[in-house]
Design a protein around this motif. Structure first.
Motif, short mmCIF file in Angstrom:
data_model
loop_
_atom_site.label_atom_id
_atom_site.label_comp_id
_atom_site.label_asym_id
_atom_site.label_seq_id
_atom_site.Cartn_x
_atom_site.Cartn_y
_atom_site.Cartn_z
N ALA B 161 -0.29 -0.03 -6.05
CA ALA B 161 0.57 -0.37 -5.06
C ALA B 161 1.43 1.09 -5.21
N ASP B 162 1.85 1.50 -3.53
CA ASP B 162 2.74 1.81 -3.45
C ASP B 162 4.19 1.43 -4.09
N ARG B 163 5.59 2.02 -3.69
CA ARG B 163 7.14 1.28 -3.77
C ARG B 163 7.19 0.16 -2.31
N MET B 164 6.29 0.36 -1.95
CA MET B 164 6.94 -1.12 -0.41
C MET B 164 6.46 -1.90 -0.64
N GLY B 165 5.02 -2.12 -1.61
CA GLY B 165 4.27 -2.77 -2.10
C GLY B 165 2.86 -3.55 -1.09
N ASN B 166 2.72 -1.99 -0.69
CA ASN B 166 1.12 -1.96 -0.07
C ASN B 166 0.23 -1.59 -1.24
N LEU B 167 -1.21 -2.35 -0.86
CA LEU B 167 -2.24 -2.91 -1.78
C LEU B 167 -3.76 -1.97 -1.54
N VAL B 168 -3.90 -1.35 -2.61
CA VAL B 168 -5.23 -1.57 -2.64
C VAL B 168 -6.38 -1.68 -4.15
N TYR B 169 -7.03 -2.37 -3.34
CA TYR B 169 -7.55 -2.83 -4.52
C TYR B 169 -9.30 -2.39 -5.36
N ARG B 170 -9.88 -2.62 -6.30
CA ARG B 170 -10.83 -2.03 -7.16
C ARG B 170 -11.41 -2.43 -6.85
N LYS B 171 -12.95 -2.33 -6.42
CA LYS B 171 -14.75 -3.30 -6.63
C LYS B 171 -15.03 -4.79 -5.55
#
Lengths: 206, 218
Positions: B161-171
């Protein structure tokens, strides 16, 4: 049986292999076939099972087994994954079954036993979503009763959705016109007709 | 408002008795184990849990069930080789079960997050799971009316996550995370790391921060 199913998958098709026996179909796909495997937990371009250092708990198939990714693979979330099926984008899905009816009804999620805990997973979505549904099963249950039947007695997974049934003794095409024998393996059409207690059409052409 | 970064115990204090809690994961992939452990310690009960499965072995969701905190499970596949905690509660009549086809489960949460009042799905037509539901024939095909599943709280696991709360996932650990994040009043994401704003490429963000309220780094 898995080899025969693999032979019938068109080159370049997008294919979902159900849990269990259908996963063996992957072993018989030619590497140059261009077939892309979909797994409903959110991936296209699934590779073979992972072993040793390849095992990654974040990379599994629908059976929750560790798998690998192929070049060109993509990941997506569950709503996208099932939109892909429901929207008719998958060419073929291959599943096991308790029963298939002459008109292609599928029963593969519940035997209807009163003490059974119901569990369906993605079977109902796959059944109505893929352009073609192939079933792999033994033709006769342990008690000798046929699993290809005029009408399913088990609770349905989907209506009129199966197009092909691959069994240990014969391959059938099913649908609105009824049951047609595509190929037999060491059993006569007369014997099949007798044991299945329903009319069958034999066709050497497809 | 940007996401608040906090410890797991503080984050799950948002869960109240009687809440509907969406829990991400498909098997262990994407399962927010630390958030579930914190929820067990928090003590909220009478919960409705929405998740693909109903717990495996004795940890995670199974431990929450074993602690007697769950009134009802909404899932697609509760019956697994190691789902003995759920099996025991179900056979003893101590837990309710609503079985939902996996694609309908995802779409019902998507609908909740997208402000859709209900939708017609072809999944389940002619099966016991469509009994008693409204149906309609559209362009010659039969569909069943399905309603949204909204959560009070969503517990999900992402990768970064970045500090804003944007998310990336894994596989394939992405699975239900992006959909559940949209469908709950309060979304709590546990992540492996939190980076500064601007460090995530906007082109690869899967869950925008607008859907994420609390972040827990584990």
């Amino acid at each position: 049986m898995a080899e025969i199913v693999a032979r019938d998958i068109p080159d370049g098709a997008y294919v979902n292999l159900g849990i269990g026996q259908p996963t063996m179909v992957a072993d018989y796909l030619r590497p140059d076939s261009g077939v892309v495997l979909h797994t409903e937990n959110g991936m296209l371009g699934m590779g073979r099972p992972a072993t040793g250092d390849e095992i990654d708990p974040d990379l599994t198939n629908a059976g929750k087994q560790p798998v690998t990714e192929l070049p060109g693979a993509s990941y997506f979330h569950h709503a996208d994954s099932f939109a892909m099926m429901r929207g008719g984008h998958l060419d073929v899905c291959i599943m096991g079954a308790f029963q298939v009816s002459a008109t292609g009804d599928l029963a593969n999620w519940s035997t209807g036993a009163p003490d059974a805990i119901p569990a369906v997973g993605g079977a109902m979505d796959l059944a109505i979503g893929a352009k073609q549904v192939f079933v792999m099963m033994s033709l006769f249950a342990k008690d000798g009763s046929p699993k290809l039947v005029p009408e399913c007695t088990y609770p349905l997974t989907g209506r009129a959705c199966v197009s092909r049934v691959y069994t240990d003794v014969a391959t059938f095409a099913v649908g609105a016109d009824g049951v047609r024998i595509v190929e037999t393996f060491g059993i006569s059409v007369d014997e099949l007709t007798t044991r299945l207690c329903m009319p069958l059409v034999s066709s050497p052409f497809t | 408002m940007t996401a608040l970064i906090m410890e797991a115990a503080e984050a799950v204090a948002a869960v109240k008795d009687g809440d509907t809690v969406l829990v991400g994961g498909f098997g262990m992939a994407g399962m927010p184990v630390e958030l579930i452990d914190a929820l067990i310690a928090h003590g909220a009960g009478d919960l409705t849990i929405v998740s693909n499965n109903a717990g495996n072995s004795d940890t995670g969701l199974a431990a929450l069930l074993a602690a007697g905190r769950v009134r009802k499970v909404v899932c697609s596949f509760p019956r697994q080789a190691d789902s003995w905690v759920f099996d025991g509660l179900y056979r003893a009549g101590k837990i309710e079960l609503e079985v939902v086809p996996q694609g309908n489960l995802a779409e019902r949460m998507r609908a909740a997050g997208a402000g859709i009042g209900a939708f017609y799905s072809p999944t389940g037509v002619g099966t016991p799971l469509a009994e008693g539901k409204e149906s309609r024939v559209i362009d010659g095909r039969e569909y069943v009316l399905e309603f949204p599943i909204r959560g009070d709280v969503a517990l999900i696991r992402a990768h970064v996550a970045d500090r804003m709360g944007n998310l990336v996932y894994r596989k394939t650990a992405r699975n239900f995370g992006p959909v559940m994040a949209t469908a709950a009043a309060v979304t709590i994401a546990q992540v492996s790391s939190i980076v500064d704003v601007g460090e995530l490429d906007p082109e690869v963000i899967v869950t925008p921060a607008i859907y994420v309220n609390r972040l827990v780094s584990v």
